[in-house]
Design a protein around this motif. Structure first.
Motif, PDB file in Angstrom:
ATOM      1  N   GLN A  97       0.812  -1.222   0.000  1.00  0.00           N
ATOM      2  CA  GLN A  97       0.000   0.000   0.000  1.00  0.00           C
ATOM      3  C   GLN A  97       0.843   1.267   0.000  1.00  0.00           C
ATOM      4  O   GLN A  97       0.423   2.289  -0.541  1.00  0.00           O
ATOM      5  CB  GLN A  97      -0.933   0.013   1.206  1.00  0.00           C
ATOM      6  CG  GLN A  97      -2.147  -0.893   1.080  1.00  0.00           C
ATOM      7  CD  GLN A  97      -3.186  -0.591   2.145  1.00  0.00           C
ATOM      8  OE1 GLN A  97      -2.860  -0.241   3.262  1.00  0.00           O
ATOM      9  NE2 GLN A  97      -4.450  -0.718   1.786  1.00  0.00           N
ATOM     10  N   ARG A  99       4.321   3.723  -0.715  1.00  0.00           N
ATOM     11  CA  ARG A  99       5.280   3.952  -1.786  1.00  0.00           C
ATOM     12  C   ARG A  99       6.651   4.283  -1.191  1.00  0.00           C
ATOM     13  O   ARG A  99       6.765   5.111  -0.290  1.00  0.00           O
ATOM     14  CB  ARG A  99       4.824   5.104  -2.675  1.00  0.00           C
ATOM     15  CG  ARG A  99       3.460   4.916  -3.307  1.00  0.00           C
ATOM     16  CD  ARG A  99       3.190   5.965  -4.375  1.00  0.00           C
ATOM     17  NE  ARG A  99       3.430   7.317  -3.877  1.00  0.00           N
ATOM     18  CZ  ARG A  99       3.390   8.410  -4.647  1.00  0.00           C
ATOM     19  NH1 ARG A  99       3.106   8.290  -5.944  1.00  0.00           N
ATOM     20  NH2 ARG A  99       3.617   9.611  -4.128  1.00  0.00           N
ATOM     21  N   ARG A 122      -2.773  10.020   4.371  1.00  0.00           N
ATOM     22  CA  ARG A 122      -3.441   9.859   3.078  1.00  0.00           C
ATOM     23  C   ARG A 122      -4.473  10.942   2.857  1.00  0.00           C
ATOM     24  O   ARG A 122      -4.850  11.237   1.726  1.00  0.00           O
ATOM     25  CB  ARG A 122      -4.059   8.465   2.994  1.00  0.00           C
ATOM     26  CG  ARG A 122      -5.333   8.260   3.756  1.00  0.00           C
ATOM     27  CD  ARG A 122      -5.628   6.803   4.056  1.00  0.00           C
ATOM     28  NE  ARG A 122      -4.955   6.388   5.280  1.00  0.00           N
ATOM     29  CZ  ARG A 122      -4.845   5.124   5.683  1.00  0.00           C
ATOM     30  NH1 ARG A 122      -5.350   4.147   4.957  1.00  0.00           N
ATOM     31  NH2 ARG A 122      -4.216   4.842   6.807  1.00  0.00           N
ATOM     32  N   SER A 126      -3.083  11.353  -0.898  1.00  0.00           N
ATOM     33  CA  SER A 126      -4.027  10.674  -1.791  1.00  0.00           C
ATOM     34  C   SER A 126      -4.280   9.252  -1.308  1.00  0.00           C
ATOM     35  O   SER A 126      -3.373   8.594  -0.802  1.00  0.00           O
ATOM     36  CB  SER A 126      -3.446  10.636  -3.219  1.00  0.00           C
ATOM     37  OG  SER A 126      -4.254   9.863  -4.080  1.00  0.00           O
ATOM     38  N   GLN A 128      -5.719   6.170  -3.183  1.00  0.00           N
ATOM     39  CA  GLN A 128      -6.173   5.684  -4.487  1.00  0.00           C
ATOM     40  C   GLN A 128      -7.122   4.509  -4.329  1.00  0.00           C
ATOM     41  O   GLN A 128      -6.757   3.465  -3.798  1.00  0.00           O
ATOM     42  CB  GLN A 128      -4.962   5.276  -5.335  1.00  0.00           C
ATOM     43  CG  GLN A 128      -4.023   6.412  -5.653  1.00  0.00           C
ATOM     44  CD  GLN A 128      -2.792   5.958  -6.424  1.00  0.00           C
ATOM     45  OE1 GLN A 128      -2.556   4.774  -6.641  1.00  0.00           O
ATOM     46  NE2 GLN A 128      -1.985   6.914  -6.856  1.00  0.00           N
ATOM     47  N   ASP A 129      -8.373   4.705  -4.794  1.00  0.00           N
ATOM     48  CA  ASP A 129      -9.392   3.639  -4.797  1.00  0.00           C
ATOM     49  C   ASP A 129      -9.715   3.138  -3.392  1.00  0.00           C
ATOM     50  O   ASP A 129     -10.025   1.957  -3.204  1.00  0.00           O
ATOM     51  CB  ASP A 129      -8.933   2.455  -5.672  1.00  0.00           C
ATOM     52  CG  ASP A 129      -8.704   2.857  -7.121  1.00  0.00           C
ATOM     53  OD1 ASP A 129      -9.551   3.596  -7.647  1.00  0.00           O
ATOM     54  OD2 ASP A 129      -7.693   2.446  -7.709  1.00  0.00           O
ATOM     55  N   THR A 201       0.751   8.912  -0.494  1.00  0.00           N
ATOM     56  CA  THR A 201      -0.248   8.187  -1.277  1.00  0.00           C
ATOM     57  C   THR A 201      -0.371   6.767  -0.734  1.00  0.00           C
ATOM     58  O   THR A 201       0.644   6.091  -0.522  1.00  0.00           O
ATOM     59  CB  THR A 201       0.153   8.128  -2.759  1.00  0.00           C
ATOM     60  OG1 THR A 201       0.134   9.460  -3.295  1.00  0.00           O
ATOM     61  CG2 THR A 201      -0.827   7.259  -3.555  1.00  0.00           C
ATOM     62  N   ARG A 203      -2.020   3.165  -1.731  1.00  0.00           N
ATOM     63  CA  ARG A 203      -2.556   2.465  -2.907  1.00  0.00           C
ATOM     64  C   ARG A 203      -3.457   1.319  -2.459  1.00  0.00           C
ATOM     65  O   ARG A 203      -2.991   0.371  -1.825  1.00  0.00           O
ATOM     66  CB  ARG A 203      -1.400   1.923  -3.749  1.00  0.00           C
ATOM     67  CG  ARG A 203      -0.430   2.984  -4.202  1.00  0.00           C
ATOM     68  CD  ARG A 203       0.782   2.423  -4.923  1.00  0.00           C
ATOM     69  NE  ARG A 203       1.664   1.666  -4.054  1.00  0.00           N
ATOM     70  CZ  ARG A 203       2.951   1.422  -4.320  1.00  0.00           C
ATOM     71  NH1 ARG A 203       3.500   1.892  -5.431  1.00  0.00           N
ATOM     72  NH2 ARG A 203       3.694   0.719  -3.488  1.00  0.00           N
ATOM     73  N   TYR A 204      -4.729   1.399  -2.792  1.00  0.00           N
ATOM     74  CA  TYR A 204      -5.664   0.324  -2.477  1.00  0.00           C
ATOM     75  C   TYR A 204      -5.820  -0.554  -3.717  1.00  0.00           C
ATOM     76  O   TYR A 204      -6.441  -0.171  -4.708  1.00  0.00           O
ATOM     77  CB  TYR A 204      -7.017   0.893  -2.048  1.00  0.00           C
ATOM     78  CG  TYR A 204      -6.996   1.475  -0.662  1.00  0.00           C
ATOM     79  CD1 TYR A 204      -7.308   0.704   0.457  1.00  0.00           C
ATOM     80  CD2 TYR A 204      -6.633   2.806  -0.460  1.00  0.00           C
ATOM     81  CE1 TYR A 204      -7.270   1.229   1.733  1.00  0.00           C
ATOM     82  CE2 TYR A 204      -6.588   3.344   0.814  1.00  0.00           C
ATOM     83  CZ  TYR A 204      -6.912   2.556   1.900  1.00  0.00           C
ATOM     84  OH  TYR A 204      -6.864   3.089   3.164  1.00  0.00           O
ATOM     85  N   THR A 205      -5.216  -1.726  -3.656  1.00  0.00           N
ATOM     86  CA  THR A 205      -5.302  -2.689  -4.750  1.00  0.00           C
ATOM     87  C   THR A 205      -6.332  -3.767  -4.403  1.00  0.00           C
ATOM     88  O   THR A 205      -6.814  -3.837  -3.266  1.00  0.00           O
ATOM     89  CB  THR A 205      -3.937  -3.350  -4.972  1.00  0.00           C
ATOM     90  OG1 THR A 205      -3.585  -4.085  -3.783  1.00  0.00           O
ATOM     91  CG2 THR A 205      -2.862  -2.300  -5.243  1.00  0.00           C
TER      92      THR A 205
END
Length: 236
Positions: A97, A99, A122, A126, A128-129, A201, A203-205
């Motif tokens: 999640q 970076r 965040r 950001s 994300q998703d 940031t 990241r939601y994968t």
């Protein structure tokens, strides 16, 4: 011989990991592009997480059984501080999640300030998703932390953090599970050291969303924190 601090030689990154074999090698490899010193804390994984971290160039410490996020972070801090030249410690999750470039930017920032604790946000950066339900829970958690600890943050449960050695040496987490994040805020407040947030940031994968905490876990964490505070008060 480069000076200590050049190319982040005076930084240790702690990657907490529990059954992240499918992604953790990529996480470590990304970090190693910025940081030569990475310690992977394998918190009792039953998959090949430890082997993947080793293959990516991390040093690895293993818990024989799963103890929880707080215990893994405490183990990582104790290991990093064995290096007397370590000036900063980065806390980083093993699920992909975060970076690495955000961690590197945070280290650059903390070097140039009087801050001892830098916490990723965040909500300043950001997400994300991010599922809407997750956002609601995080905002509720933020309100809970402000009431229980008095620490005002926009993102109280962000796993990306940078500590100076001075602060890291004061941390002695007693809550092994994810409720450690609330305990950590109490330690920050009692330390009296300067802290700040930094935009990052998250990241939601599909992978990270599938592994995310269920809503009931937030209730369990709040209960654990309350019990810890009550019992601690009785021991005084």
């Amino acid at each position: 011989m480069p000076e200590r601090g050049t190319d982040n030689l005076d930084v240790w990154v702690i990657v907490r990991c529990f059954n992240e074999a499918s992604v953790v090698r990529g996480v470590i490899e990304e970090l190693r592009g910025h940081f030569p010193n990475v310690i992977g804390v394998d918190d009792g994984s039953t998959d090949e997480s430890a082997a993947e971290m080793l293959a990516a160039g991390a040093m690895v410490v293993r818990h024989p059984v799963n103890l929880g996020g707080g215990a893994a972070l405490q183990t990582g801090l104790e290991f990093a501080l064995l290096d007397h030249g370590a000036a900063y410690v980065v806390c980083f999750d093993g699920d992909g999640q975060h970076r690495a470039e955000d961690a590197a930017a945070m280290v650059d920032h903390i070097r140039s300030t009087e801050v001892d604790i830098l916490i990723g946000s965040r909500f300043l950066g950001s997400a994300q998703d991010m599922p809407r339900s997750r956002g609601v829970l995080l905002r509720l958690g933020r309100a809970f932390e402000r009431l229980s600890t008095g620490i005002k943050l926009t993102d109280a449960h962000n796993g990306l953090r940078v500590f100076s050695r001075r602060f890291a040496a004061t941390v002695d987490l007693q809550m092994n599970d994810m409720a450690y994040a609330s305990e950590l805020l109490g330690i920050i407040k009692r330390s009296g050291l300067a802290f700040a947030e930094y935009p990052v940031t998250v990241r939601y994968t599909d992978y990270s969303r599938a592994k995310g905490q269920r809503s009931i876990n937030s209730v369990n964490i709040a209960t654990d924190v309350w019990l810890h505070q009550v019992l601690k008060g009785r021991r005084r």
